[in-house]
Design a protein around this motif. Structure first.
Motif, PDB file in Angstrom:
ATOM      1  N   TYR A  31      -6.561 -11.770  -7.892  1.00  0.00           N
ATOM      2  CA  TYR A  31      -5.333 -11.119  -7.445  1.00  0.00           C
ATOM      3  C   TYR A  31      -5.632 -10.210  -6.277  1.00  0.00           C
ATOM      4  N   ILE A  32      -4.585  -9.880  -5.534  1.00  0.00           N
ATOM      5  CA  ILE A  32      -4.690  -9.005  -4.371  1.00  0.00           C
ATOM      6  C   ILE A  32      -3.668  -7.890  -4.530  1.00  0.00           C
ATOM      7  N   ASP A  33      -4.091  -6.673  -4.282  1.00  0.00           N
ATOM      8  CA  ASP A  33      -3.175  -5.529  -4.291  1.00  0.00           C
ATOM      9  C   ASP A  33      -2.455  -5.536  -2.937  1.00  0.00           C
ATOM     10  N   ALA A  35       0.042  -3.840  -1.757  1.00  0.00           N
ATOM     11  CA  ALA A  35       0.313  -2.522  -1.166  1.00  0.00           C
ATOM     12  C   ALA A  35      -0.912  -2.030  -0.399  1.00  0.00           C
ATOM     13  N   GLU A  36      -2.082  -2.190  -0.983  1.00  0.00           N
ATOM     14  CA  GLU A  36      -3.317  -1.774  -0.315  1.00  0.00           C
ATOM     15  C   GLU A  36      -3.569  -2.643   0.916  1.00  0.00           C
ATOM     16  N   LEU A  37      -3.296  -3.921   0.801  1.00  0.00           N
ATOM     17  CA  LEU A  37      -3.496  -4.834   1.915  1.00  0.00           C
ATOM     18  C   LEU A  37      -2.648  -4.413   3.112  1.00  0.00           C
ATOM     19  N   ILE A  38      -1.385  -4.124   2.879  1.00  0.00           N
ATOM     20  CA  ILE A  38      -0.483  -3.710   3.952  1.00  0.00           C
ATOM     21  C   ILE A  38      -0.915  -2.355   4.522  1.00  0.00           C
ATOM     22  N   GLU A  39      -1.322  -1.461   3.657  1.00  0.00           N
ATOM     23  CA  GLU A  39      -1.714  -0.112   4.086  1.00  0.00           C
ATOM     24  C   GLU A  39      -2.975  -0.126   4.948  1.00  0.00           C
ATOM     25  N   LYS A  40      -3.915  -1.006   4.645  1.00  0.00           N
ATOM     26  CA  LYS A  40      -5.217  -0.957   5.310  1.00  0.00           C
ATOM     27  C   LYS A  40      -5.460  -2.083   6.315  1.00  0.00           C
ATOM     28  N   TYR A 143      -5.393 -20.074  -8.316  1.00  0.00           N
ATOM     29  CA  TYR A 143      -4.279 -19.126  -8.202  1.00  0.00           C
ATOM     30  C   TYR A 143      -4.788 -17.818  -7.609  1.00  0.00           C
ATOM     31  N   ILE A 144      -3.969 -17.242  -6.720  1.00  0.00           N
ATOM     32  CA  ILE A 144      -4.196 -15.872  -6.260  1.00  0.00           C
ATOM     33  C   ILE A 144      -2.864 -15.164  -6.442  1.00  0.00           C
ATOM     34  N   TYR A 145      -2.876 -14.143  -7.265  1.00  0.00           N
ATOM     35  CA  TYR A 145      -1.653 -13.406  -7.576  1.00  0.00           C
ATOM     36  C   TYR A 145      -1.564 -12.147  -6.713  1.00  0.00           C
ATOM     37  N   GLY A 146      -0.384 -11.596  -6.657  1.00  0.00           N
ATOM     38  CA  GLY A 146      -0.182 -10.358  -5.923  1.00  0.00           C
ATOM     39  C   GLY A 146       0.209  -9.231  -6.856  1.00  0.00           C
ATOM     40  N   THR A 147      -0.336  -8.043  -6.598  1.00  0.00           N
ATOM     41  CA  THR A 147       0.077  -6.845  -7.338  1.00  0.00           C
ATOM     42  C   THR A 147       0.509  -5.812  -6.309  1.00  0.00           C
ATOM     43  N   GLY A 148       0.943  -4.674  -6.754  1.00  0.00           N
ATOM     44  CA  GLY A 148       1.350  -3.618  -5.831  1.00  0.00           C
ATOM     45  C   GLY A 148       2.826  -3.344  -5.960  1.00  0.00           C
ATOM     46  N   LYS A 157      -7.997  -8.129 -15.055  1.00  0.00           N
ATOM     47  CA  LYS A 157      -9.295  -7.462 -15.059  1.00  0.00           C
ATOM     48  C   LYS A 157      -9.689  -7.152 -13.619  1.00  0.00           C
ATOM     49  N   ASP A 158     -10.341  -6.019 -13.438  1.00  0.00           N
ATOM     50  CA  ASP A 158     -10.725  -5.580 -12.092  1.00  0.00           C
ATOM     51  C   ASP A 158     -11.642  -6.573 -11.376  1.00  0.00           C
ATOM     52  N   ASN A 159     -12.444  -7.306 -12.145  1.00  0.00           N
ATOM     53  CA  ASN A 159     -13.359  -8.233 -11.484  1.00  0.00           C
ATOM     54  C   ASN A 159     -12.638  -9.423 -10.842  1.00  0.00           C
ATOM     55  N   TYR A 160     -11.327  -9.579 -11.084  1.00  0.00           N
ATOM     56  CA  TYR A 160     -10.542 -10.616 -10.425  1.00  0.00           C
ATOM     57  C   TYR A 160      -9.897 -10.104  -9.134  1.00  0.00           C
ATOM     58  N   ASP A 161     -10.068  -8.828  -8.825  1.00  0.00           N
ATOM     59  CA  ASP A 161      -9.458  -8.216  -7.635  1.00  0.00           C
ATOM     60  C   ASP A 161     -10.266  -8.597  -6.397  1.00  0.00           C
ATOM     61  N   ILE A 162      -9.649  -9.342  -5.497  1.00  0.00           N
ATOM     62  CA  ILE A 162     -10.320  -9.763  -4.261  1.00  0.00           C
ATOM     63  C   ILE A 162      -9.688  -9.094  -3.043  1.00  0.00           C
ATOM     64  N   THR A 163      -8.957  -8.019  -3.258  1.00  0.00           N
ATOM     65  CA  THR A 163      -8.255  -7.341  -2.162  1.00  0.00           C
ATOM     66  C   THR A 163      -9.208  -6.939  -1.050  1.00  0.00           C
ATOM     67  N   LYS A 164     -10.311  -6.298  -1.398  1.00  0.00           N
ATOM     68  CA  LYS A 164     -11.247  -5.803  -0.379  1.00  0.00           C
ATOM     69  C   LYS A 164     -11.868  -6.947   0.419  1.00  0.00           C
TER      70      LYS A 164
END
Length: 191
Positions: A31-33, A35-40, A143-148, A157-164
């Protein structure tokens, strides 16, 4: 015979369920955050800065007209008694008409800026979605989901976060494009 068909049906159902469970465990998800993606994301920041500058430039002529109107209105109030009621009535009507015209110009400018901002935002979001789609294919994600802000994932789970990771690649790609644009601009200036 009926028992045999029933047993065969149940057996096939169990096999089908087992197959689904096995293949669902093979899915690669993340998943990708958003909000963070847009902010950074640097391109979002740069385009937002450019849009603010453009908004200010487009608003300057209107601001000058508003200041001139305010000065005329103040002058009208000071001269109304001295020049008489007929002059005051004529100037009051003229000022009111100018005020309405300024209001219409302001509304048109606001609408123009909102439309241009929406087009810009849609363009940037489309670019990011395409990038994420290509990134997902390249990295083998199912699948890649979006959060934010527009949360479509309530828990992960945090280990699925690929935002960075995605953000780094997006920014690196944008920086490379930005450098290419600067080089092209300098070459055109030399000519």
């Amino acid at each position: 015979m009926k028992k045999l068909v029933l047993i065969l049906g149940v057996a096939l159902s169990v096999l089908a369920c087992n197959k689904t469970e096995t293949s669902s465990k093979d899915f690669k998800t993340a998943y990708i955050d958003t909000a963070e993606l847009i902010e950074k994301y640097e391109k979002f920041k740069d385009e937002d800065d450019k849009f603010k500058v453009k908004s200010e430039e487009l608003g300057r002529p209107l601001e000058a007209k508003v200041r001139a109107f305010q000065a005329d209105a103040q002058s009208f109030q000071q001269n109304a008694q001295a020049k008489g009621p007929q002059w005051a009535q004529q100037m009051g009507a003229s000022l009111q008409q100018r005020e309405q015209q300024l209001g219409m110009e302001q509304n048109a400018l606001i609408q123009q800026l909102q439309q241009e901002g929406a087009v810009l935002k849609d363009t940037l979001i489309s670019e990011v979605k395409k990038f994420i789609k290509d990134y997902g294919k390249k990295k083998g994600y199912d699948y890649i989901y979006g959060t934010g802000d527009a949360a479509t994932v309530l828990y992960a789970k945090d280990n699925y976060d690929i935002t960075k990771e995605v953000l780094k690649e997006l920014n690196d790609t944008y920086k490379a494009t930005k450098k290419d644009d600067k080089v092209a601009t300098k070459e055109e200036e030399k000519k």
